[in-house]
Design an enzyme around this catalytic site. Structure first.
Site, mmCIF file in Angstrom:
data_model
loop_
_atom_site.group_PDB
_atom_site.id
_atom_site.type_symbol
_atom_site.label_atom_id
_atom_site.label_comp_id
_atom_site.label_asym_id
_atom_site.label_seq_id
_atom_site.Cartn_x
_atom_site.Cartn_y
_atom_site.Cartn_z
ATOM 1 N N CYS A 1 0.959 -1.354 -0.036
ATOM 2 C CA CYS A 1 -0.074 0.027 0.126
ATOM 3 C C CYS A 1 0.837 1.249 0.050
ATOM 4 O O CYS A 1 2.025 1.254 -0.525
ATOM 5 C CB CYS A 1 -1.102 0.004 0.844
ATOM 6 S SG CYS A 1 -0.257 0.080 2.668
ATOM 7 N N HIS B 1 32.481 8.702 13.900
ATOM 8 C CA HIS B 1 31.662 7.826 14.856
ATOM 9 C C HIS B 1 32.635 6.615 14.975
ATOM 10 O O HIS B 1 32.897 5.584 14.123
ATOM 11 C CB HIS B 1 30.394 7.223 14.076
ATOM 12 C CG HIS B 1 29.688 6.602 15.165
ATOM 13 N ND1 HIS B 1 29.927 5.318 15.637
ATOM 14 C CD2 HIS B 1 28.155 6.909 15.874
ATOM 15 C CE1 HIS B 1 28.838 4.869 16.514
ATOM 16 N NE2 HIS B 1 27.820 5.957 16.386
#
Length: 631
Positions: A26, A553
Site C-alpha cells: 500500500c 563515529h
C-alpha cells in the site's frame, strides 16, 4: 538506499520464499500473507534501519518501510522466484483466517492497487471546487469540463476498476470480472435506467423475467458480489471443460451467467444493502455528530497501527456512491494532522540527531496524509506524542462533527482535504470548522509534544550554544567551498557501504568513507569548531571553516560502552586546527568487549556538494589526504 539488499533482508526475515503465499503493498507497507507467521523473524526486521515497524494484523504480516515502498516492492519481486508472489490471490488449501481478518485482507487487496490514483483524482476535484468557489474557473469552460472529466472518471467507472482488482483477489480471470463491471456502466444500460424514470416507461425482460435497471455508475458493493460469484463459477468450469476450449469458453459462460444474474438478483440486492448501510451510518452519525467526531479522531490512528482502517474504506465509498458525499472521511483529517503536529513538536524539541532526521522526513510525509513513518518512527516509540496526537485529533474532529463538515470527493486525509470539503454552494461554516478543527488538532499536538513529549535527556543539546560555536556557525553559513579532509586515523580505508551499520552504509546520514583504525588516536580532519561531542565520547561532530559538517563515529554500536575506553581532549565550542588531537580510545579493549572498531567519517551536509570523492585507498596514515569535497 540499496533497495535490492533491503528486499533480500525482508524476504529472509519473513521466513524465505517457502513461507510466502503472496505480497502486495500500500502507501507505506509491504503486506505479506505467510504460511506461518511464527517462522518470520519480526525482531530482526524491526532492528533493520531500513524498516520502520512490523505489524501483524488482518491476517497479514505487514512490514512498514515508508514512502519508498514501491521501490522496495519492485526490488523484492525482482529477486529470483519472487515474482510469482505478486498475485494477491492465495491458494485455497492455505489455512483460513478469522472472518474479520479475512474481510480486512479482501478489502485491502482490492482497493490498495488504485488508492493512490483515487486520492489524486479526489484532490483534483477538490481544487476544481475551490476554483469555482473563488471564481477562478467557470463550470461552463472547456478547461473545467476537461479536468472535471479526469477527476470524475475513476469514480464514475468504479465497477470496471473494482471488477479487475476483485477478480484478481478472488482468484478468477480479472478481465472476465472487468467485463462484468463494464456491462454495469455501459451507456445502453444507463440509457435504459434513464428511460425507466419516465412515467409511461415499458418494462424490459430477460427470458421473460423483468429487469430492474439501476444506475450502477460509482457503485461499489454490486460489482464485488458479482465478481465473487463469477470467480466461484469459474473454478468448476475450468475443471469440467477441456483445456483446448477452456481459454474462451470459461469466460464466455461466466459472462453469460453472471451478467444476467447480476442485473436480475445480485445488483438489486447489493444496491438495497448499500442503501441500508449508508442509511444506518447516517442514523448513527445523526445521534451525536460531536461524539462521533471525537471517537473517530481519537481512534483512527489506532486503527491504522493494526491495519484495520481498510475496513472503513467501503463505507466511505458507499456513502459517496449512495448519498453523493461523506461525513466520515473529514473526521480523519484532524487525526492525521494531529500526528503531523506531534511529529513537528518532537522535531523542534529533540536533540537526538537520528530521531530528528527521522522526524523531519516523517513530518513531510504526514502532512500529505502518510502517517506510518511518523507513528512508527517518532510518536509511538515516545508514547506521549502519539497520545497527544490522538487527543488533538479528537478535539479537532469533534469541532468538525459538530459543524457537520462533509467531504465531496475521496482522498487521503491531508492538507489537500480543505479543498474537498467545499460544498457545491460555496464556502460555508462547515468549511471554516474544518480549518479551525484541523489547526486545533495540529497546534495542540505540536505544543504538548514539544513541552512534554520528549525525554529530558534528548532535550539537552549535544553542542552548547557557546559564543565560539555561534561565531563559527555564522561564519560558515552559506560559505560551503571545495575542501580536503585529512585522515583522522591511521588504518585501512573502506567504502562507506562496507560498514556493518546500515544507517551509515545506506548513506542516509550522508556520504563519506570509513577507516578500520590501527591506532587509538583521533585527529581533526579539518580546521573548524567542535560542534558536538556525544556524552559517551564515542562520536564527535565538527563544523569546518569550509562549511562541511563532519561526523566521526568511532566503532559500531560503541554507544553501549557508555564512555568506557574513550578519553576526549576537546570540548564543545573548541576551535581546532587540522591535526589537533580530538580524543584517544583503547582499541584492543573495545574489540575485546565485542565491538567493531570500523569508524565512519560522514559529511552530514553532503547534499551541498557535487561530489564527496575519496583520494586514499588501502592503508592510510593519520593526517594524510583522505577525501575531497567538491562544490
Amino acid at each position: 538506499m540499496n533497495y535490492e539488499t533491503l528486499a533480500s533482508e525482508i524476504r529472509d526475515g519473513v521466513g524465505g520464499q517457502e513461507n510466502i503465499i503472496s505480497v502486495i503493498h500500500c502507501a507505506t507497507r509491504l503486506r505479506f500473507k505467510l504460511r506461518d507467521n511464527t517462522n518470520a523473524n519480526a525482531d530482526a526486521l524491526k532492528n533493520n534501519p531500513g524498516i520502520i515497524m512490523v505489524v501483524e494484523s488482518g491476517g497479514q504480516f505487514q512490514v512498514v518501510v515508508g514512502n519508498q515502498v514501491a521501490d522496495v516492492y519492485q526490488a523484492l519481486l525482482s529477486l529470483d522466484g519472487m515474482a510469482r508472489f505478486s498475485d494477491s490471490a492465495a491458494p485455497e488449501e492455505e489455512k483460513k483466517n478469522s472472518l474479520f481478518s479475512g474481510f480486512i485482507d479482501i478489502i485491502s487487496s482490492i482497493f490498495t492497487p488504485f488508492v493512490g490514483v483515487m486520492a489524486a483524482t479526489g484532490i483534483l476535484k477538490g481544487f476544481l471546487a475551490l476554483g469555482v468557489a473563488t471564481h477562478v474557473i467557470s463550470e461552463s469552460s472547456g478547461t473545467y469540463k476537461l479536468l472535471f472529466a479526469a477527476s470524475d472518471a475513476l469514480f464514475y467507472f468504479f465497477p470496471i476498476v473494482l471488477g479487475y482488482t476483485a477478480g484478481k483477489k478472488f482468484g478468477g480471470n480479472p478481465f472476465t470480472t472487468l467485463v462484468i463491471g463494464a456491462t454495469l456502466v455501459h451507456p445502453s444500460m444507463i440509457a435504459a435506467f434513464n428511460a425507466m424514470q419516465a412515467p409511461d416507461h415499458s418494462t424490459l425482460h430477460f427470458l421473460g423475467i423483468p429487469i430492474t435497471f439501476i444506475n450502477y455508475s460509482s457503485s461499489v458493493i454490486p460489482i464485488l458480489f458479482a465478481s465473487w460469484v463469477s470467480c466461484k463459477l469459474e473454478k468448476p468450469l475450468n475443471r469440467w471443460l477441456h483445456a483446448n476450449i477452456r481459454n474462451f469458453f470459461t469466460p464466455l459462460l461466466c459472462i453469460v451467467i453472471s451478467v444476467p444474474l447480476t442485473f436480475l438478483l445480485i445488483g438489486p440486492s447489493a444496491t438495497w444493502l448499500s442503501q441500508m448501510l449508508a442509511g444506518g451510518y447516517q442514523w448513527l452519525y445523526g445521534l451525536n455528530s460531536l461524539l462521533a467526531g471525537a471517537v473517530m479522531g481519537a481512534l483512527w490512528q489506532v486503527c491504522v497501527i493494526f491495519g484495520l482502517h481498510w475496513g472503513f474504506v467501503p463505507l466511505m465509498l458507499n456513502n459517496f456512491s449512495v448519498i453523493g458525499h461523506d461525513t466520515l472521511l473529514p473526521l480523519l483529517v484532524p487525526a492525521v494532522l494531529g500526528q503531523a503536529g506531534a511529529t513537528l513538536g518532537v522535531l523542534l524539541r529533540t536533540q537526538d540527531l537520528k530521531r530528528k532526521g527521522i522526524a523531519g522526513s516523517a513530518f513531510s510525509a504526514a502532512i500529505f496524509g502518510i502517517t506510518e513513518p511518523a507513528v512508527y518512527g517518532v510518536t509511538l516509540p515516545l508514547r506521549r506524542p502519539f497520545i497527544f496526537g490522538c487527543i488533538g485529533g479528537a478535539l479537532g474532529a469533534a469541532v468538525m462533527g459538530y459543524a457537520h463538515t462533509t467531504m465531496y470527493s475521496f482522498g487521503f486525509p491531508s492538507i489537500f482535504s480543505f479543498t474537498q470539503v467545499i460544498p457545491p454552494t460555496g464556502v460555508d461554516s462547515s468549511v471554516w470548522a474544518a480549518v479551525i478543527g484541523t489547526l486545533l488538532a495540529f497546534a495542540f499536538a505540536a505544543l504538548t509534544s514539544w513541552s512534554f513529549g520528549v525525554p529530558k535527556d534528548e532535550t539537552q543539546p549535544a553542542a552548547a550554544d557557546s559564543p565560539a560555536v555561534l561565531a563559527e556557525t555564522q561564519a560558515n553559513a552559506g560559505a560551503v567551498r571545495d575542501e580536503t579532509l585529512f585522515s583522522p586515523l591511521a588504518g585501512e580505508v573502506l567504502l562507506l557501504e562496507q560498514v556493518a551499520d546500515r544507517t551509515f552504509a545506506s548513506g542516509v546520514m550522508g556520504k563519506g568513507i570509513a577507516i578500520r583504525p590501527t591506532q587509538g588516536r583521533l585527529y581533526a580532519p579539518v580546521d573548524g569548531t567542535v560542534a558536538s561531542l556525544f556524552k559517551t565520547h564515542h562520536a564527535i561532530g565538527l563544523a569546518s571553516r569550509g562549511g562541511a559538517e563532519v561526523l566521526i563515529h568511532v566503532g559500531i554500536d560503541t554507544v553501549r560502552l557508555d564512555g568506557r575506553y574513550f578519553t576526549p581532549h576537546v570540548r564543545v565550542g573548541d576551535v581546532v586546527r587540522q591535526g589537533d588531537l580530538l580524543l584517544e580510545f583503547d582499541g584492543p579493549a573495545i574489540e575485546a568487549a565485542g565491538y567493531d572498531l570500523t569508524t565512519p567519517i560522514v559529511i552530514t551536509n553532503s547534499e551541498d556538494y557535487r561530489g564527496v570523492e575519496p583520494v586514499a585507498s588501502g592503508k592510510v596514515d593519520a593526517n594524510a589526504p583522505l577525501t575531497q569535497l567538491v562544490c
